[in-house]
Write an enzyme that holds these catalytic residues in place. Structure first.
Site, short mmCIF file in Angstrom:
data_model
loop_
_atom_site.label_atom_id
_atom_site.label_comp_id
_atom_site.label_asym_id
_atom_site.label_seq_id
_atom_site.Cartn_x
_atom_site.Cartn_y
_atom_site.Cartn_z
N ASP A 121 0.86 -1.17 0.00
CA ASP A 121 0.00 0.00 0.00
C ASP A 121 0.91 1.24 0.00
O ASP A 121 2.11 1.12 0.29
CB ASP A 121 -0.87 -0.03 1.26
CG ASP A 121 -1.58 1.27 1.51
OD1 ASP A 121 -2.26 1.75 0.58
OD2 ASP A 121 -1.46 1.81 2.64
N ASP A 146 -0.22 5.13 0.87
CA ASP A 146 -0.47 6.14 1.91
C ASP A 146 -0.51 5.50 3.29
O ASP A 146 -1.31 4.60 3.55
CB ASP A 146 -1.79 6.87 1.63
CG ASP A 146 -1.70 7.67 0.34
OD1 ASP A 146 -0.79 8.50 0.24
OD2 ASP A 146 -2.52 7.44 -0.57
N GLY A 186 -10.26 7.03 -1.01
CA GLY A 186 -10.34 7.77 -2.27
C GLY A 186 -10.68 9.22 -1.99
O GLY A 186 -11.67 9.51 -1.31
N GLY A 187 -9.85 10.13 -2.51
CA GLY A 187 -10.04 11.55 -2.24
C GLY A 187 -11.34 12.10 -2.80
O GLY A 187 -12.03 12.90 -2.15
N GLU A 206 -14.10 10.42 -3.52
CA GLU A 206 -15.20 9.82 -2.75
C GLU A 206 -15.30 10.45 -1.36
O GLU A 206 -16.40 10.64 -0.83
CB GLU A 206 -14.97 8.31 -2.62
CG GLU A 206 -15.08 7.53 -3.91
CD GLU A 206 -13.81 7.52 -4.76
OE1 GLU A 206 -12.87 8.31 -4.47
OE2 GLU A 206 -13.76 6.73 -5.71
N ARG A 207 -14.13 10.80 -0.78
CA ARG A 207 -14.12 11.42 0.56
C ARG A 207 -14.80 12.78 0.50
O ARG A 207 -15.57 13.14 1.37
CB ARG A 207 -12.65 11.54 1.01
CG ARG A 207 -12.46 11.91 2.46
CD ARG A 207 -11.00 11.70 2.86
NE ARG A 207 -10.61 10.31 2.66
CZ ARG A 207 -9.42 9.91 2.20
NH1 ARG A 207 -8.48 10.80 1.93
NH2 ARG A 207 -9.16 8.64 2.04
N HIS A 265 -10.88 17.32 -7.05
CA HIS A 265 -9.87 16.28 -6.85
C HIS A 265 -8.68 16.47 -7.78
O HIS A 265 -7.53 16.24 -7.38
CB HIS A 265 -10.50 14.89 -7.01
CG HIS A 265 -9.60 13.81 -6.52
ND1 HIS A 265 -9.09 12.83 -7.33
CD2 HIS A 265 -9.06 13.57 -5.29
CE1 HIS A 265 -8.30 12.05 -6.62
NE2 HIS A 265 -8.27 12.47 -5.39
N LYS A 316 -6.67 19.14 -6.21
CA LYS A 316 -6.02 18.60 -4.99
C LYS A 316 -4.79 17.77 -5.37
O LYS A 316 -3.74 17.84 -4.72
CB LYS A 316 -7.04 17.77 -4.19
CG LYS A 316 -6.48 17.11 -2.94
CD LYS A 316 -6.16 15.65 -3.20
CE LYS A 316 -5.42 15.00 -2.07
NZ LYS A 316 -5.07 13.60 -2.35
N THR A 353 -2.79 0.52 -4.41
CA THR A 353 -3.21 1.69 -3.64
C THR A 353 -4.52 2.27 -4.17
O THR A 353 -4.86 2.07 -5.34
CB THR A 353 -2.11 2.78 -3.71
OG1 THR A 353 -2.56 3.95 -3.01
CG2 THR A 353 -1.79 3.18 -5.14
N SER A 406 -4.08 8.20 -6.47
CA SER A 406 -3.91 8.37 -7.92
C SER A 406 -2.47 8.07 -8.33
O SER A 406 -1.54 8.22 -7.54
CB SER A 406 -4.24 9.81 -8.30
OG SER A 406 -5.43 10.21 -7.67
C1 XBP Z 1 -5.40 6.22 0.85
C2 XBP Z 1 -6.55 6.98 0.43
C3 XBP Z 1 -6.37 8.07 -0.50
C4 XBP Z 1 -5.61 9.27 0.03
C5 XBP Z 1 -5.81 10.42 -0.89
O1 XBP Z 1 -5.80 4.88 1.13
O2 XBP Z 1 -7.66 6.70 0.81
O3 XBP Z 1 -7.64 8.50 -0.86
O4 XBP Z 1 -6.13 9.62 1.31
O5 XBP Z 1 -5.43 10.12 -2.21
P1 XBP Z 1 -4.82 3.63 0.95
P2 XBP Z 1 -6.40 10.47 -3.45
O6 XBP Z 1 -3.60 3.96 1.74
O7 XBP Z 1 -5.60 2.50 1.56
O8 XBP Z 1 -4.54 3.41 -0.48
O9 XBP Z 1 -6.94 11.86 -3.20
O10 XBP Z 1 -5.52 10.42 -4.67
O11 XBP Z 1 -7.50 9.45 -3.46
MG MG Z 2 -2.91 3.14 3.48
#
Ligand code: XBP
Ligand code: MG
Length: 242
Positions: A9, A11, A51-52, A54-55, A74, A77, A114, A117
């Protein structure tokens, strides 16, 4: 069963990036004239949605905001975030680079699965390991490759397809309950290193939970039969000699 690949993974696992994501979200909101400010406590709650885009959609729903173009927000961002991915501004978590290098020397395949993006992955790997290091990873699958994000196993199934290995021939490294659920649903044994935002997550089902990858004996939870279920002596050495 011999382990042939380590799948990471990004992040929270390779690096503590969520604060940088949070800053990038807030910069976007400020620039676009939205009065949204995501502080740490709020962001912790919002991280349950992966997912940013979706968040942001989930947050708009939660506060009843209408007319939000989450896709455009997004994109912006991502620009802010990748702008922060410069050498020295972000570091890999303890033990990560060493494990990657030792795994490569041992002839294991490396891969990434992951929800973030692709541009963010490229930026992070390039800023921390150098511009050529993305080629260390035989499969790089991101949120842009999937219809459903973690905890759905889709991204890990894509990685398995790319590698051509059975789930038991791989080992996933994750930091969150959503990521763990995704890996387990794909049938892949999983090592968890909780990150700054996921310490309270439920890691039931993880094969190991380590504080960091360079302190494997700082085990928060240890499943003693792990070695017999999934991991060859070589992999045990990789994990434990750091
Ligand atoms: C990470 C995420 C991502 C980041 C933001 O989850 O959920 O959405 O917070 O990145 P994981 P994006 O570590 O489980 O992959 O804005 O590109 O989605
Ligand atoms: Mg993670």
């Amino acid at each position: 069963m011999v382990v042939r690949a380590l799948i990471f993974d990004v992040d929270g696992t390779l690096a503590e990036t969520e604060e940088l994501h949070r800053i990038a979200f807030n910069k976007t909101f400020a620039e676009r004239g939205l009065d949204w400010v995501w502080d740490r406590e709020l962001y912790r709650q919002l991280l349950t949605v992966t997912g940013g885009r979706e968040r942001m959609e989930a947050y708009a729903d939660r506060i009843g905001a209408e007319g939000i173009d989450a896709a455009a927000l997004h994109r912006r961002k991502t620009e802010f975030y990748t702008g922060m991915m410069t050498p020295g501004s972000v570091t890999l978590r303890a033990g990560v680079e060493d494990l990657l290098r030792r795994a490569r020397s041992a002839g294991l395949d490396l891969a990434i699965g992951t929800t973030t993006s692709r541009a963010n992955v490229v930026g992070l790997i390039s800023a921390t390991l150098g511009p050529d290091a993305l080629s260390w990873f035989r499969s790089v699958r991101t949120g842009e490759d999937t219809k459903r994000k973690k905890p759905d196993p889709e991204v890990y199934r894509l990685v398995l397809d790319d590698l051509g290995y059975d789930p038991e021939e791989c080992l996933v490294f994750e930091d969150s309950a959503n990521g763990l659920r995704a890996a387990l649903a794909a049938g892949i044994p999983t090592v968890v290193t909780p990150s700054i935002y996921t310490g309270e997550d439920d890691f039931t089902g993880a094969d190991y939970v380590f504080r960091t990858l360079d302190e494997p004996y700082s085990i928060l939870n240890f499943a003693p039969d792990f070695a017999f279920r999934a991991v060859s002596a070589d992999i045990r050495d990789l994990l434990f000699c750091g």
